[in-house]
Design a protein around this motif. Sequence first.
Motif, mmCIF file in Angstrom:
data_model
loop_
_atom_site.group_PDB
_atom_site.id
_atom_site.type_symbol
_atom_site.label_atom_id
_atom_site.label_comp_id
_atom_site.label_asym_id
_atom_site.label_seq_id
_atom_site.Cartn_x
_atom_site.Cartn_y
_atom_site.Cartn_z
ATOM 1 N N TYR A 98 40.899 33.174 38.485
ATOM 2 C CA TYR A 98 41.165 34.433 37.790
ATOM 3 C C TYR A 98 41.936 35.403 38.691
ATOM 4 O O TYR A 98 42.729 36.208 38.210
ATOM 5 C CB TYR A 98 39.844 35.071 37.327
ATOM 6 N N GLN A 102 49.330 33.593 38.783
ATOM 7 C CA GLN A 102 49.548 32.719 37.628
ATOM 8 C C GLN A 102 48.234 31.991 37.354
ATOM 9 O O GLN A 102 47.942 30.968 37.962
ATOM 10 C CB GLN A 102 50.673 31.713 37.913
ATOM 11 N N ARG A 103 47.452 32.548 36.452
ATOM 12 C CA ARG A 103 46.141 31.971 36.162
ATOM 13 C C ARG A 103 46.268 30.677 35.368
ATOM 14 O O ARG A 103 47.019 30.622 34.396
ATOM 15 C CB ARG A 103 45.304 32.951 35.346
ATOM 16 N N ALA A 105 44.998 27.980 32.561
ATOM 17 C CA ALA A 105 44.519 28.264 31.202
ATOM 18 C C ALA A 105 43.021 28.571 31.174
ATOM 19 O O ALA A 105 42.586 29.487 30.468
ATOM 20 C CB ALA A 105 44.840 27.095 30.278
ATOM 21 N N ASN A 108 42.484 32.218 32.218
ATOM 22 C CA ASN A 108 43.349 33.218 31.602
ATOM 23 C C ASN A 108 42.575 33.928 30.486
ATOM 24 O O ASN A 108 42.703 33.579 29.305
ATOM 25 C CB ASN A 108 44.627 32.564 31.069
ATOM 26 N N GLY A 110 42.329 37.508 30.233
ATOM 27 C CA GLY A 110 42.722 38.891 30.025
ATOM 28 C C GLY A 110 42.129 39.849 31.035
ATOM 29 O O GLY A 110 41.697 39.447 32.118
ATOM 30 N N SER A 111 42.093 41.119 30.641
ATOM 31 C CA SER A 111 41.646 42.187 31.529
ATOM 32 C C SER A 111 41.010 43.294 30.708
ATOM 33 O O SER A 111 41.628 43.794 29.766
ATOM 34 C CB SER A 111 42.857 42.742 32.294
#
Length: 190
Positions: A98, A102-103, A105, A108, A110-111
Amino acid sequence: MLAVPKTGTSAYAKALADRAGLIVQDPPELKHAPVYRYNRFFRPMLEKVGADHMDMMAVVREPVSWLGSWYRYRQRPFLDGKPGSTKSVTFDEFVRAYCMDQRPAFANVGSQAKFVEPRPNGTKVSHLFQYEDQPKILGFLEDRLQTKITLPQVNVSPSMPLELTGATRDLLAQTCPDEFTIWRSAKGAL
């Protein structure tokens, strides 16, 4: 009420469904509409029917706990063999992923800080709560809606121990400081 993922908003939506004028359940991109998407799609629609100057509330979760909920959610069998599955990684590896620019999949997710980020036109969350203070959230809603709320158990991730090294916790704090800042700032009214 914006539905920040992994903050219990599905339970609130279910509990308040009979009192709500509008509930968005699908697609996920609209159900989990962040401030910028609310501003673009929902705000103009609501203003056209006279519902301008609406208060907006959201709930954010302590970042490690929030990531733990995502990690556990992505352990579910329906994701087995898919790029979003966390079955083949530890929680520590998930948090480290995280923190990458480049996370992959599976990390990934969000924030929360970006989700509630105010817009240049002044559209912003007016009531931001910490997930961990459920009595305060309930009290606010019960007072505002003049009703008693009973929360059902909805969309609960499986329970499991989550191990995180101090180095990984430090990495998260260094690479994602906005996540901690927004969570610490959540006091109910901004």
